[in-house]
Scaffold this motif. Structure first.
Motif, PDB file in Angstrom:
ATOM      1  N   GLY A  43       0.809  -1.207   0.000  1.00  0.00           N
ATOM      2  CA  GLY A  43       0.000   0.000   0.000  1.00  0.00           C
ATOM      3  C   GLY A  43       0.843   1.258   0.000  1.00  0.00           C
ATOM      4  N   ILE A  44       0.170   2.374  -0.170  1.00  0.00           N
ATOM      5  CA  ILE A  44       0.805   3.690  -0.154  1.00  0.00           C
ATOM      6  C   ILE A  44       0.487   4.331   1.197  1.00  0.00           C
ATOM      7  CG2 ILE A  44       0.910   5.967  -1.260  1.00  0.00           C
ATOM      8  CD1 ILE A  44       1.934   3.617  -2.993  1.00  0.00           C
ATOM      9  N   VAL A  45       1.519   4.882   1.834  1.00  0.00           N
ATOM     10  CA  VAL A  45       1.342   5.523   3.136  1.00  0.00           C
ATOM     11  C   VAL A  45       0.550   6.809   2.931  1.00  0.00           C
ATOM     12  CG1 VAL A  45       2.511   6.528   5.124  1.00  0.00           C
ATOM     13  CG2 VAL A  45       3.509   4.530   3.980  1.00  0.00           C
ATOM     14  N   GLN A  46      -0.631   6.887   3.541  1.00  0.00           N
ATOM     15  CA  GLN A  46      -1.483   8.058   3.443  1.00  0.00           C
ATOM     16  C   GLN A  46      -1.190   9.062   4.548  1.00  0.00           C
ATOM     17  OE1 GLN A  46      -3.919   8.354   0.812  1.00  0.00           O
ATOM     18  NE2 GLN A  46      -2.493   6.750   0.215  1.00  0.00           N
ATOM     19  N   PHE A  47      -0.886   8.519   5.730  1.00  0.00           N
ATOM     20  CA  PHE A  47      -0.771   9.362   6.912  1.00  0.00           C
ATOM     21  C   PHE A  47      -0.010   8.601   7.980  1.00  0.00           C
ATOM     22  CE2 PHE A  47      -2.732  10.668  11.009  1.00  0.00           C
ATOM     23  CZ  PHE A  47      -2.409  12.018  10.988  1.00  0.00           C
ATOM     24  N   ILE A  48       0.761   9.294   8.776  1.00  0.00           N
ATOM     25  CA  ILE A  48       1.430   8.705   9.938  1.00  0.00           C
ATOM     26  C   ILE A  48       1.051   9.582  11.123  1.00  0.00           C
ATOM     27  CG2 ILE A  48       3.617   8.120  11.044  1.00  0.00           C
ATOM     28  CD1 ILE A  48       4.818   7.896   8.189  1.00  0.00           C
ATOM     29  N   GLY A  49       0.402   8.993  12.101  1.00  0.00           N
ATOM     30  CA  GLY A  49      -0.025   9.791  13.239  1.00  0.00           C
ATOM     31  C   GLY A  49      -0.724   8.973  14.300  1.00  0.00           C
ATOM     32  N   GLU A  50      -1.376   9.664  15.210  1.00  0.00           N
ATOM     33  CA  GLU A  50      -2.011   9.044  16.363  1.00  0.00           C
ATOM     34  C   GLU A  50      -3.255   8.261  15.961  1.00  0.00           C
ATOM     35  OE1 GLU A  50      -2.258  11.189  20.231  1.00  0.00           O
ATOM     36  OE2 GLU A  50      -4.400  11.050  19.796  1.00  0.00           O
TER      37      GLU A  50
END
Length: 76
Positions: free
Chosen positions: A33-40
């Motif tokens: 997959g493609i990383v959409q977001f990195i966060g909480e």
């Protein structure tokens, strides 16, 4: 619910793991997959909060999935 803002520390993430980059989820049988977001992210069943969860989406579109432990990912 705690609404206090938590700072996300990306220092623990590998250099190749960035938003917009490709990753392979080894825990999901090699799903790419493609990383959409990195966060909480808060797990709805355990209420455990992960500061650097990785939100992925299949390359051609589709349903996003969340990886709480980035160590299960490899470069895609």
């Amino acid at each position: 619910m705690n609404t206090a803002h938590r700072s996300v520390s990306h220092r623990q993430l590998p250099d190749w793991l960035t938003e917009g980059g490709a990753a392979v989820d080894e825990d999901s049988h090699g799903r790419r997959g493609i990383v959409q977001f990195i966060g909480e992210w808060e797990d709805p069943s355990t209420r455990r909060v992960t500061d650097c969860a990785v939100f992925l989406r299949p390359e051609g579109g589709g349903t996003e999935w969340i990886v709480a432990d980035h160590r299960t990912l490899t470069p895609g």
